[in-house]
Design a protein around this motif. Sequence first.
Motif, PDB file in Angstrom:
ATOM      1  N   SER B 296      43.898  33.983  38.061  1.00  0.00           N
ATOM      2  CA  SER B 296      43.432  34.908  39.101  1.00  0.00           C
ATOM      3  C   SER B 296      41.963  34.649  39.417  1.00  0.00           C
ATOM      4  O   SER B 296      41.316  33.813  38.791  1.00  0.00           O
ATOM      5  CB  SER B 296      43.634  36.340  38.604  1.00  0.00           C
ATOM      6  OG  SER B 296      43.191  36.447  37.262  1.00  0.00           O
ATOM      7  N   ILE B 297      41.438  35.422  40.367  1.00  0.00           N
ATOM      8  CA  ILE B 297      40.016  35.324  40.737  1.00  0.00           C
ATOM      9  C   ILE B 297      39.196  36.195  39.786  1.00  0.00           C
ATOM     10  O   ILE B 297      39.416  37.398  39.716  1.00  0.00           O
ATOM     11  CB  ILE B 297      39.803  35.786  42.193  1.00  0.00           C
ATOM     12  CG1 ILE B 297      40.416  34.776  43.174  1.00  0.00           C
ATOM     13  CG2 ILE B 297      38.308  35.999  42.484  1.00  0.00           C
ATOM     14  CD1 ILE B 297      40.402  35.237  44.630  1.00  0.00           C
ATOM     15  N   THR B 299      35.209  37.068  39.272  1.00  0.00           N
ATOM     16  CA  THR B 299      33.904  36.808  39.886  1.00  0.00           C
ATOM     17  C   THR B 299      33.010  38.045  39.784  1.00  0.00           C
ATOM     18  O   THR B 299      33.388  39.045  39.182  1.00  0.00           O
ATOM     19  CB  THR B 299      34.054  36.332  41.352  1.00  0.00           C
ATOM     20  OG1 THR B 299      32.781  35.919  41.843  1.00  0.00           O
ATOM     21  CG2 THR B 299      34.615  37.410  42.255  1.00  0.00           C
ATOM     22  N   GLU B 313      34.727  41.562  38.375  1.00  0.00           N
ATOM     23  CA  GLU B 313      35.922  41.919  39.129  1.00  0.00           C
ATOM     24  C   GLU B 313      36.978  40.831  38.979  1.00  0.00           C
ATOM     25  O   GLU B 313      36.652  39.643  38.821  1.00  0.00           O
ATOM     26  CB  GLU B 313      35.601  42.134  40.620  1.00  0.00           C
ATOM     27  CG  GLU B 313      35.045  40.890  41.293  1.00  0.00           C
ATOM     28  CD  GLU B 313      34.976  41.009  42.813  1.00  0.00           C
ATOM     29  OE1 GLU B 313      34.005  41.615  43.295  1.00  0.00           O
ATOM     30  OE2 GLU B 313      35.872  40.473  43.494  1.00  0.00           O
ATOM     31  N   ASP B 315      41.316  39.928  40.267  1.00  0.00           N
ATOM     32  CA  ASP B 315      42.547  40.381  40.929  1.00  0.00           C
ATOM     33  C   ASP B 315      43.773  40.054  40.078  1.00  0.00           C
ATOM     34  O   ASP B 315      44.878  39.908  40.593  1.00  0.00           O
ATOM     35  CB  ASP B 315      42.654  39.822  42.349  1.00  0.00           C
ATOM     36  CG  ASP B 315      42.827  38.318  42.405  1.00  0.00           C
ATOM     37  OD1 ASP B 315      42.764  37.658  41.335  1.00  0.00           O
ATOM     38  OD2 ASP B 315      43.040  37.792  43.517  1.00  0.00           O
ATOM     39  N   GLN B 320      41.938  43.488  43.545  1.00  0.00           N
ATOM     40  CA  GLN B 320      40.623  43.500  42.892  1.00  0.00           C
ATOM     41  C   GLN B 320      40.407  44.778  42.096  1.00  0.00           C
ATOM     42  O   GLN B 320      40.484  45.870  42.666  1.00  0.00           O
ATOM     43  CB  GLN B 320      39.521  43.445  43.949  1.00  0.00           C
ATOM     44  CG  GLN B 320      39.167  42.091  44.485  1.00  0.00           C
ATOM     45  CD  GLN B 320      38.220  42.247  45.659  1.00  0.00           C
ATOM     46  OE1 GLN B 320      38.657  42.454  46.777  1.00  0.00           O
ATOM     47  NE2 GLN B 320      36.926  42.154  45.401  1.00  0.00           N
ATOM     48  N   ARG B 341      40.684  48.628  46.473  1.00  0.00           N
ATOM     49  CA  ARG B 341      40.149  47.421  45.821  1.00  0.00           C
ATOM     50  C   ARG B 341      38.709  47.685  45.393  1.00  0.00           C
ATOM     51  O   ARG B 341      37.927  48.243  46.153  1.00  0.00           O
ATOM     52  CB  ARG B 341      40.198  46.244  46.795  1.00  0.00           C
ATOM     53  CG  ARG B 341      41.619  45.844  47.165  1.00  0.00           C
ATOM     54  CD  ARG B 341      41.650  45.013  48.444  1.00  0.00           C
ATOM     55  NE  ARG B 341      40.944  43.744  48.303  1.00  0.00           N
ATOM     56  CZ  ARG B 341      40.857  42.835  49.278  1.00  0.00           C
ATOM     57  NH1 ARG B 341      41.424  43.054  50.448  1.00  0.00           N
ATOM     58  NH2 ARG B 341      40.196  41.718  49.094  1.00  0.00           N
ATOM     59  N   GLY B 343      35.135  45.930  43.872  1.00  0.00           N
ATOM     60  CA  GLY B 343      34.434  44.656  43.674  1.00  0.00           C
ATOM     61  C   GLY B 343      32.951  44.864  43.446  1.00  0.00           C
ATOM     62  O   GLY B 343      32.451  45.993  43.431  1.00  0.00           O
ATOM     63  N   THR B 344      32.230  43.764  43.278  1.00  0.00           N
ATOM     64  CA  THR B 344      30.769  43.678  43.128  1.00  0.00           C
ATOM     65  C   THR B 344      30.192  44.697  42.138  1.00  0.00           C
ATOM     66  O   THR B 344      29.248  45.411  42.467  1.00  0.00           O
ATOM     67  CB  THR B 344      30.035  43.829  44.471  1.00  0.00           C
ATOM     68  OG1 THR B 344      30.009  45.201  44.849  1.00  0.00           O
ATOM     69  CG2 THR B 344      30.680  43.032  45.582  1.00  0.00           C
ATOM     70  N   GLN B 359      37.065  49.278  48.582  1.00  0.00           N
ATOM     71  CA  GLN B 359      37.758  49.261  49.861  1.00  0.00           C
ATOM     72  C   GLN B 359      38.984  50.132  49.739  1.00  0.00           C
ATOM     73  O   GLN B 359      39.840  49.873  48.879  1.00  0.00           O
ATOM     74  CB  GLN B 359      38.261  47.855  50.172  1.00  0.00           C
ATOM     75  CG  GLN B 359      37.221  46.879  50.638  1.00  0.00           C
ATOM     76  CD  GLN B 359      37.845  45.498  50.713  1.00  0.00           C
ATOM     77  OE1 GLN B 359      37.720  44.714  49.795  1.00  0.00           O
ATOM     78  NE2 GLN B 359      38.534  45.221  51.799  1.00  0.00           N
TER      79      GLN B 359
END
Lengths: 172, 441
Positions: B296-297, B299, B313, B315, B320, B341, B343-344, B359
């Motif tokens: 997965s991502i 980051t 974070e 996914d 996410q 979602r 993130g950051t 989000q």
Amino acid sequence: MTHTYKAIFVVAALGLGACTNPGNLAGNGSGAGAGTGTGTVTPVDPASNPNSPAYFSQTIGDRVLFAVDTHTLTDAGRATLTAQAGWLQANPEYAAIIEGHADEQGTREHNLALGARRSNAVSEFLISQGIAASRLRTLTYGKERPLEICSAESCYAKNRRAVTVISAGAGV
Amino acid sequence: MILSRITAFLLAAAVVLMSLPMAALAELNLELDDPNIEPMPFAVPTFVAENAEASAFANQIARVVAEDLTGTGLFREISKDAYISTVTNFNSPVQYADWKAINAQALIVGAVNMNGNNVTVKFRLFDVFSGAALGDGLQFGGTTTSWRRMAHKVADAAYSRITGEGAYFDSRVVFVSETGPKNERKKRLAIMDYDGANVQFLTDSRSLVLAPRFSPTGDRVLYTSYESGFPKIYVLDVASVGRRALADQPGTMSFAPRFSPNGQTVVYSLSSGGNTDIYRMDIGSGAPVRLTSEPSIETAPSFSPDGKQIVFESDRSGNQQLYIMSANGGEARRISFGTGRYGTPVWSPRGDLVAFTKQSGGRFHIGVMRVDGSDEQLLTSSFLDEGPSWSPNGRVIMFMRESAGAGGEVGLYSIDISGRNLRRVTTDGGASDPAWSPLLK
């Protein structure tokens, strides 16, 4: 994007040894960059040469599109990439950088990673069609280089893309 | 840099003033977690110019002090038109009755002295209703080019004494300056005072640059640049504006860097073969260590203030979400569970909260949650709010907001973690990706 296309058309001009000045070609390139695919007819329209990068981007199609937050190739995308692979096989003197892009609905870092997934999906498909990995390089722009700038699905759909950008040289 | 000499000095008058009877029951104090907080009225008369050369600075410094305090939303300045007394001598006894009559709960008195290029600023803070000085007088020394920093130092001392919170006005923000339409955006790194003053560009617009982050001492900045044609991490020295690329592996792309609290390690994302994972690197040796190995991502990593953990974070669950793992990698625990979602994530300097971008429902929010994932609070809502950064004292968050459509504008905003005091940070043109420095030394 515009400058990228200018670069392509300058390359095209050199490849053809055309006598037209690069400025004119760059002008056509901007039109192609907007996705019209109908460059002005001139005596040296590079897109008429099937071995030209202009032909690749305008006639074969240099991009594939993706659904929201995915990197799965669609049937239409696979058809385009099969044709891209055919062109790359017929023109071994060119290499390609595959740019992965995302729409603006997403955070910056996630979209960079998503663009990397998309460019890699294209790269892997081209490799599966017999293109040497050494001729391909992947690049992500995330949401940094939208093609269309409205904040609606009609624009987002065009921005969720991977673009195969042809460059001179057998390997990148 | 310039203000290394910060001298606290006791004033003879203070002893006399302290012996006056307490006139009011309320102490000069603002409790920032009180949901019904009312802005505290204060007065800051033009600082006393102790010589003719100092007069220009005397007014400017008092104005910046006032702007710092009112900008928090926690203080309200009383108009000069209402003043009954003026302050013409720094050491004169305070006419408490005059300030009480106009309901100035806090009074800031200052003086400026100039000697060649050197500027000295003195200040005292008075609790008008108690009829006493709050804390000792302070003196700051600097040069004519650093007068705004001295003003921020004065405001910081007043803010800290009244709220009991850490200071944050004497700080800077590194950000991305943006010009041009969304499809031909030019981006440059820039640095400014926290309030938007003293903008200085750090890069030109030839290469796309993203997400700068300060070192723990504010002397260096990590960022991502497309200078080589591909996203790659650079470290820039703020004083010399010299930069170098961090070591990288051929054929990979790297982004989302942040310093560890000791400034020696960088944690970042690396994309290879379409997969993005988190790595850390000793900035001196350049040797990378892989911290996650998931398809997965992974980051947007950010260290805890003690350097022992990393929030990031991923996914991996299908969309996410936020996770915390050891700074050495290994198993991660998910901390975000709401709909939408996340993130950051950014760990707060006080260690208690994580700020994030969320989000949901087609909108973007800046929010905070405790590090165990509890008590999620969404502070903002707009078409696109993204990329929170903490003030040095962990009370305020700065972030970017972009509006929709072809003519969408991008700029910086700040908000208190209570959800109060949403403010636009003044920038000349578009701005994104703010990163707040630590308090300057």
